[in-house]
Write an enzyme that holds these catalytic residues in place. Structure first.
Site, PDB file in Angstrom:
ATOM      1  N   GLU A 165     -12.257  28.146 -52.136  1.00  0.00           N
ATOM      2  CA  GLU A 165     -12.120  29.576 -51.902  1.00  0.00           C
ATOM      3  C   GLU A 165     -12.079  30.312 -53.240  1.00  0.00           C
ATOM      4  O   GLU A 165     -10.995  30.422 -53.856  1.00  0.00           O
ATOM      5  CB  GLU A 165     -10.824  29.866 -51.145  1.00  0.00           C
ATOM      6  CG  GLU A 165     -10.722  29.160 -49.809  1.00  0.00           C
ATOM      7  CD  GLU A 165      -9.774  29.901 -48.870  1.00  0.00           C
ATOM      8  OE1 GLU A 165     -10.245  30.407 -47.855  1.00  0.00           O
ATOM      9  OE2 GLU A 165      -8.581  29.984 -49.190  1.00  0.00           O
ATOM     10  N   GLY A 193     -10.348  34.220 -43.038  1.00  0.00           N
ATOM     11  CA  GLY A 193      -9.200  35.116 -42.997  1.00  0.00           C
ATOM     12  C   GLY A 193      -9.505  36.307 -42.110  1.00  0.00           C
ATOM     13  O   GLY A 193      -9.364  36.262 -40.885  1.00  0.00           O
ATOM     14  N   GLY A 194      -9.970  37.396 -42.731  1.00  0.00           N
ATOM     15  CA  GLY A 194     -10.194  38.655 -42.014  1.00  0.00           C
ATOM     16  C   GLY A 194     -10.956  38.507 -40.707  1.00  0.00           C
ATOM     17  O   GLY A 194     -10.536  39.033 -39.669  1.00  0.00           O
ATOM     18  N   HIS A 199      -2.964  27.612 -50.830  1.00  0.00           N
ATOM     19  CA  HIS A 199      -3.795  28.812 -50.709  1.00  0.00           C
ATOM     20  C   HIS A 199      -3.601  29.673 -51.960  1.00  0.00           C
ATOM     21  O   HIS A 199      -2.500  29.728 -52.511  1.00  0.00           O
ATOM     22  CB  HIS A 199      -3.401  29.579 -49.446  1.00  0.00           C
ATOM     23  CG  HIS A 199      -4.362  30.692 -49.150  1.00  0.00           C
ATOM     24  ND1 HIS A 199      -4.302  31.892 -49.800  1.00  0.00           N
ATOM     25  CD2 HIS A 199      -5.428  30.752 -48.313  1.00  0.00           C
ATOM     26  CE1 HIS A 199      -5.295  32.667 -49.362  1.00  0.00           C
ATOM     27  NE2 HIS A 199      -5.991  31.992 -48.453  1.00  0.00           N
ATOM     28  N   SER A 221     -14.353  35.765 -47.474  1.00  0.00           N
ATOM     29  CA  SER A 221     -15.210  36.746 -46.798  1.00  0.00           C
ATOM     30  C   SER A 221     -16.359  36.110 -46.015  1.00  0.00           C
ATOM     31  O   SER A 221     -17.467  36.629 -45.994  1.00  0.00           O
ATOM     32  CB  SER A 221     -15.742  37.777 -47.802  1.00  0.00           C
ATOM     33  OG  SER A 221     -14.650  38.456 -48.400  1.00  0.00           O
ATOM     34  N   GLY A 234     -10.898  38.211 -49.086  1.00  0.00           N
ATOM     35  CA  GLY A 234     -10.486  39.519 -48.594  1.00  0.00           C
ATOM     36  C   GLY A 234     -11.164  40.686 -49.296  1.00  0.00           C
ATOM     37  O   GLY A 234     -10.729  41.827 -49.167  1.00  0.00           O
ATOM     38  N   ASN A 264      -7.318  31.502 -40.544  1.00  0.00           N
ATOM     39  CA  ASN A 264      -6.052  31.681 -41.254  1.00  0.00           C
ATOM     40  C   ASN A 264      -5.597  33.117 -40.991  1.00  0.00           C
ATOM     41  O   ASN A 264      -6.123  34.051 -41.582  1.00  0.00           O
ATOM     42  CB  ASN A 264      -6.285  31.437 -42.757  1.00  0.00           C
ATOM     43  CG  ASN A 264      -5.076  31.768 -43.600  1.00  0.00           C
ATOM     44  OD1 ASN A 264      -3.979  31.976 -43.068  1.00  0.00           O
ATOM     45  ND2 ASN A 264      -5.253  31.829 -44.915  1.00  0.00           N
ATOM     46  N   TRP A 265      -4.661  33.247 -40.078  1.00  0.00           N
ATOM     47  CA  TRP A 265      -4.250  34.598 -39.667  1.00  0.00           C
ATOM     48  C   TRP A 265      -3.311  35.259 -40.680  1.00  0.00           C
ATOM     49  O   TRP A 265      -2.965  36.426 -40.532  1.00  0.00           O
ATOM     50  CB  TRP A 265      -3.590  34.547 -38.279  1.00  0.00           C
ATOM     51  CG  TRP A 265      -4.525  34.103 -37.192  1.00  0.00           C
ATOM     52  CD1 TRP A 265      -5.847  33.801 -37.324  1.00  0.00           C
ATOM     53  CD2 TRP A 265      -4.216  33.932 -35.804  1.00  0.00           C
ATOM     54  NE1 TRP A 265      -6.379  33.449 -36.097  1.00  0.00           N
ATOM     55  CE2 TRP A 265      -5.403  33.510 -35.153  1.00  0.00           C
ATOM     56  CE3 TRP A 265      -3.050  34.072 -35.040  1.00  0.00           C
ATOM     57  CZ2 TRP A 265      -5.451  33.243 -33.777  1.00  0.00           C
ATOM     58  CZ3 TRP A 265      -3.090  33.805 -33.675  1.00  0.00           C
ATOM     59  CH2 TRP A 265      -4.288  33.399 -33.052  1.00  0.00           C
ATOM     60  N   LYS A 266      -2.864  34.517 -41.662  1.00  0.00           N
ATOM     61  CA  LYS A 266      -1.953  35.046 -42.698  1.00  0.00           C
ATOM     62  C   LYS A 266      -0.738  35.739 -42.047  1.00  0.00           C
ATOM     63  O   LYS A 266      -0.321  35.331 -40.967  1.00  0.00           O
ATOM     64  CB  LYS A 266      -2.719  35.962 -43.658  1.00  0.00           C
ATOM     65  CG  LYS A 266      -3.974  35.276 -44.226  1.00  0.00           C
ATOM     66  CD  LYS A 266      -4.614  36.000 -45.357  1.00  0.00           C
ATOM     67  CE  LYS A 266      -5.835  35.224 -45.814  1.00  0.00           C
ATOM     68  NZ  LYS A 266      -6.491  35.825 -46.961  1.00  0.00           N
ATOM     69  N   GLU A 295      -3.145  32.706 -52.362  1.00  0.00           N
ATOM     70  CA  GLU A 295      -2.042  33.687 -52.272  1.00  0.00           C
ATOM     71  C   GLU A 295      -0.705  33.010 -52.550  1.00  0.00           C
ATOM     72  O   GLU A 295       0.200  33.611 -53.132  1.00  0.00           O
ATOM     73  CB  GLU A 295      -2.065  34.356 -50.888  1.00  0.00           C
ATOM     74  CG  GLU A 295      -3.224  35.341 -50.793  1.00  0.00           C
ATOM     75  CD  GLU A 295      -3.840  35.493 -49.423  1.00  0.00           C
ATOM     76  OE1 GLU A 295      -3.194  35.137 -48.418  1.00  0.00           O
ATOM     77  OE2 GLU A 295      -4.988  35.964 -49.358  1.00  0.00           O
TER      78      GLU A 295
END
Ligand code: PGA
Length: 267
Positions: free
Chosen positions: A179, A246-247, A107, A225, A185, A21-23, A109
């Protein structure tokens, strides 16, 4: 009967998914570079489902990078209506037209920053399935909810409302991502045991909604993470069927390593 259900639930092999997930990161040029390195190194694997979810603006170019590979394209969001006066929004059909097969829904966010409710998320889940997109439904508790011992209650509500009237999925069309919000993150990860406990509870919730064979085939990813250092133990858990990353998906090296770890588990 319960024993039989448990047996079906435990014996069904599920292909692991490693989804990036590159956001809101990468221009379309950066995205092509990142996707190209992923493609070169893991694009031909068949025993892990590799999914890349770039921003909307990079979907078309990433689609052409991965077109001859086994990597699948996913979007990070969409609008449940088919078309019309929804300025700034993107429909399922628009995503299909760009060769997307997955879409992330709910998600944390989007839930917290854009106030998406469980009802709206449910509309999206149904629209995704109707539009031949595989939704990755994200659920998970905040730190406050965990500390207040509300994790299962929160997840049950997100699953229950999110999947209202979604009876006829055949199994691998639907993906769940657990999640925990406090792990996204932050560098903090749920321990493998903590995550397994919730994944197992989610599979039981799915068992109450779908036929046992269907609940057994639905992949439940862990997100929050996940990195090459903690992935082996997480992916060893019987109900953790991959990761939503993500990261660590923004660097080809760590993402490819995660795919390789999943591949080792599959062989
Ligand atoms: P993270 O993000 O891996 O950076 O924690 C996961 C996600 O938000 O899906």
């Amino acid at each position: 009967m319960e024993q039989l259900v448990d047996q079906i639930m435990n014996n069904s092999p599920r292909k692991l998914i490693i989804a990036g997930n590159w956001k809101m990161n990468t221009t379309s040029t950066d995205a092509v570079e990142l996707a190209s390195v992923v493609n070169q190194e893991v694009g031909l694997l068949t025993d892990v489902s590799v999914v890349l979810c770039p921003p909307f603006t990079a979907l078309e170019r990433v689609a052409s990078v991965i077109e001859d590979s086994n990597i699948r394209l996913g979007a990070q969001n969409f609008h449940p209506e088919a078309s019309g006066a929804y300025t700034g929004e993107i429909s399922a059909a628009m995503l299909r037209h760009l060769f997307c097969s997955f879409v992330i829904v709910g998600h944390s966010e989007r839930r917290s920053l854009f106030r998406e409710s469980d009802d709206f998320i449910n509309q999206k889940i149904r629209a995704a399935l109707d539009g031949y997109l595989k939704p990755i439904l994200c659920v998970g508790e905040t730190l406050e909810e965990r500390e207040g011992d509300k994790t299962l209650q929160v997840v049950e509500q997100q699953i229950g409302v999110g999947l209202t009237q979604v009876k006829d999925v055949v199994g691998d069309e639907l993906v769940i991502a657990y999640e925990p919000v406090w792990a996204i993150g932050t560098g903090k990860t749920a321990t493998p045991e903590m995550a397994q406990e919730i994944h197992c509870a989610i599979r039981k919730m799915l068992g109450a909604i779908f036929e046992p064979g269907v609940a057994a085939r639905i992949r439940i990813l862990y997100g929050g993470s996940m990195r090459p250092e903690n992935a082996p133990d997480l992916l060893d858990q019987p109900d953790i069927d991959g990761g939503l990353i993500g990261g660590a998906s923004l660097e080809a090296r760590s993402f490819n390593r995660l795919v390789q770890i999943a591949h080792q588990k599959a062989v």
